[in-house]
Design an enzyme around this catalytic site. Structure first.
Site, PDB file in Angstrom:
ATOM      1  N   ARG A 209      -3.680 -11.330   4.042  1.00 32.42           N
ATOM      2  CA  ARG A 209      -4.953 -10.963   3.424  1.00 32.42           C
ATOM      3  C   ARG A 209      -5.008 -11.532   2.016  1.00 32.42           C
ATOM      4  NH1 ARG A 209      -8.216  -7.262   4.442  1.00 32.42           N
ATOM      5  NH2 ARG A 209      -9.575  -8.993   3.950  1.00 32.42           N
TER       6      ARG A 209
ATOM      7  N   HIS B 291     -10.814  -2.499  -1.591  1.00 28.58           N
ATOM      8  CA  HIS B 291     -11.769  -1.879  -0.661  1.00 28.58           C
ATOM      9  C   HIS B 291     -12.757  -1.023  -1.452  1.00 28.58           C
ATOM     10  CE1 HIS B 291      -9.369  -2.722   3.046  1.00 28.58           C
ATOM     11  NE2 HIS B 291      -8.363  -2.710   2.181  1.00 28.58           N
TER      12      HIS B 291
ATOM     13  N   TYR C 199      -1.224  -9.892   0.977  1.00 27.11           N
ATOM     14  CA  TYR C 199      -0.552  -8.944   1.848  1.00 27.11           C
ATOM     15  C   TYR C 199      -0.472  -9.500   3.266  1.00 27.11           C
ATOM     16  CZ  TYR C 199      -0.496  -4.853   4.857  1.00 27.11           C
ATOM     17  OH  TYR C 199      -0.205  -3.974   5.837  1.00 27.11           O
TER      18      TYR C 199
ATOM     19  N   TYR D  79       0.836  -1.206   0.000  1.00 23.23           N
ATOM     20  CA  TYR D  79       0.000   0.000   0.000  1.00 23.23           C
ATOM     21  C   TYR D  79       0.868   1.252   0.000  1.00 23.23           C
ATOM     22  CZ  TYR D  79      -4.298  -2.532   1.187  1.00 23.23           C
ATOM     23  OH  TYR D  79      -5.392  -3.349   1.175  1.00 23.23           O
TER      24      TYR D  79
ATOM     25  N   HIS E 246      -7.513  -8.159  -2.468  1.00 22.58           N
ATOM     26  CA  HIS E 246      -8.812  -7.504  -2.251  1.00 22.58           C
ATOM     27  C   HIS E 246      -8.759  -6.053  -2.674  1.00 22.58           C
ATOM     28  CE1 HIS E 246      -6.504  -6.594   1.409  1.00 22.58           C
ATOM     29  NE2 HIS E 246      -7.243  -5.520   1.531  1.00 22.58           N
TER      30      HIS E 246
END
Lengths: 250, 204
Positions: free
Chosen positions: A165, A170, A155, A116, A168
């Protein structure tokens, strides 16, 4: 603003109650952060007033030409983000199956390596200098939206010792009332990480988890360019009793 | 079998996560050049009617630690008690007021802050008037479904006492958790997610 037909009452009624057994509960201890961030007392329920049935409206002029293209909206001129090129598309509908036009959909994600672009992020996977990770759309008359991006990577995160994770994206969605406000995550069909994820598993009902999994959609692929995934979003519907909209004094 | 009702299920919620800023306030987290400004930063302009106020505070977890990664959105009526936008059937709201704001908690202190106006009173469905209030929606890492609460004003004790929502709460001892503290034009509204001071949250 949507035009209303002569026999169509304006959609200003109260919302159908949320099914809080379908949504994740607040206290989900295997997702550790929820333990001290979950209210312990019962929520107080009440039927909607104007404060809940109204909500902010954003015009199409909010949206810039590259807002729904994450491959180029942060890239240096002439360059592009690295990763599997995909189109994500779908419709925003309400629980009655009606399109929800003219509402803001925002989305954010990690880059192809699971990194990120955020100052509090410590994962060693590299930043992509041409990828920011944010985008937004306003739904069309049929409730549809779409954007182009790269498929995010899995991640790792400090929950269990070895928790990862799934890939994905969001999503943040507005409806026509503040009580419809929703944030969720879209997952990808066939990802083996889905079953293992403590955040996915905050949702108890397997059918509700499936509602967050976007299928591969080869019918909307751009050949030699980008594959497609479909993700429909369902917002709360409104009660339809016409009398609701004819209150004295309103 | 009777006919099916043909209702769809609402998309289930998931946490906004720690990096919610990337999507909702990218300039705040140094992703610049994508959007000219973060949405919801400015609610009022010079022409907005009403009393200017600052609404500020922090969100605390069950250990008393402020959340430094939370994000709050507020929604409120204008100074005359009308909501902007097409879904207030009464219309006539102040065109110079957005009614909606978005603010991330400060990454170090956890403080949020809105520059807005004091809202007017809005009717309850039966026509009684509600006390002035601002609706809050709180998302963060560790919050699986956004939390709804309301801020009421301490100087409105008479209106608060007859507010149709506040009046019907069984545990009247909890009502003060919804009332801000006022100093001049600043209203401080701290939110406690859990514990003895737990803020009242609503299922709206």
């Amino acid at each position: 603003m949507t035009e209303f037909g002569i026999n169509t009452p304006p959609e200003t009624g109260a919302f159908l109650p949320r099914d809080r057994n379908w949504h994740p509960p607040a206290f989900t201890p295997t997702y550790k952060t929820s333990v001290v961030r979950a209210p312990q007392k019962a929520l107080i329920s009440f039927d909607n007033s104007l404060s809940e049935v109204t909500g902010p409206r954003f015009g199409h002029n909010l949206i810039g030409p590259n807002d729904n293209d994450l491959i180029i909206n942060f890239a240096r001129p002439g360059e592009m983000a690295i990763g599997q090129r995909i189109i994500v598309h779908g419709r925003v509908l309400d629980e009655r199956g009606r399109p929800v036009p003219g509402v803001l959909v925002e989305y954010w994600q990690a880059n192809a390596g699971g990194r990120y672009r955020h100052k509090k992020e410590g994962y060693q996977a590299a930043l992509d200098p041409n990828f920011g990770g944010c985008g937004r759309s306003i739904t069309a008359e049929d409730g549809s939206y779409w954007f182009r991006t790269v498929k995010p990577g899995a991640y790792p995160w400090p929950n269990g010792v070895n928790d990862w994770r799934p890939a994905h994206i969001h999503f943040s969605v507005f409806g026509s009332g503040f009580a419809q406000r929703l944030i969720t995550q879209m997952y990808f069909e066939g990802d083996p990480m889905l079953k293992l994820c403590p955040i996915v598993n905050t949702i108890a009902d397997p059918a509700a988890i499936e509602a967050l999994v976007a299928p591969l959609d080869m019918s909307n692929t751009v050949p030699m360019d980008a594959r497609a995934y479909k993700f429909d979003i369902i917002l709360r519907g409104r009660r339809s009793t016409p009398f609701e909209n004819r209150r004295e004094g309103n | 079998m009777p006919q099916p009702l043909n209702l769809l299920k609402e998309t289930p919620s998931q946490t906004a996560g720690p990096y919610v800023h990337i999507g909702l306030t990218p300039n705040f987290c140094d992703i610049t050049g994508v959007y000219p400004e973060d949405l919801g930063t400015v609610m009022v302009g010079e022409a907005t009617k009403g009393e200017r106020i600052t609404v500020t505070g922090r969100i605390f977890d069950g250990t008393g630690t402020p959340l430094r990664d939370g994000l709050i959105e507020i929604w409120q009526a204008d100074a005359s008690g009308r909501y902007p936008g097409p879904t207030d059937p009464r219309g006539g709201a102040d065109p110079h007021f957005t009614g909606w704001g978005r603010c991330p908690a400060d990454g170090e202190t956890g403080v949020y802050r809105f520059e807005t106006i004091k809202p007017g009173r809005v009717p309850w469905p039966d026509g009684r008037m509600q006390a002035p209030h601002i609706s809050f929606w709180i998302v963060a890492r560790g919050i699986n479904l956004g939390l709804n609460t309301r801020l009421y004003f301490p100087e409105e004790s008479a209106a608060n006492a007859e507010d149709p929502l506040l009046k019907r709460l069984e545990h009247q001892a909890r009502v003060p958790t919804l009332v801000g503290k006022r100093e001049g034009q600043t209203i401080t509204f701290d939110i406690h997610l859990q514990g003895p001071q737990e803020t009242i949250f609503f299922d709206i």
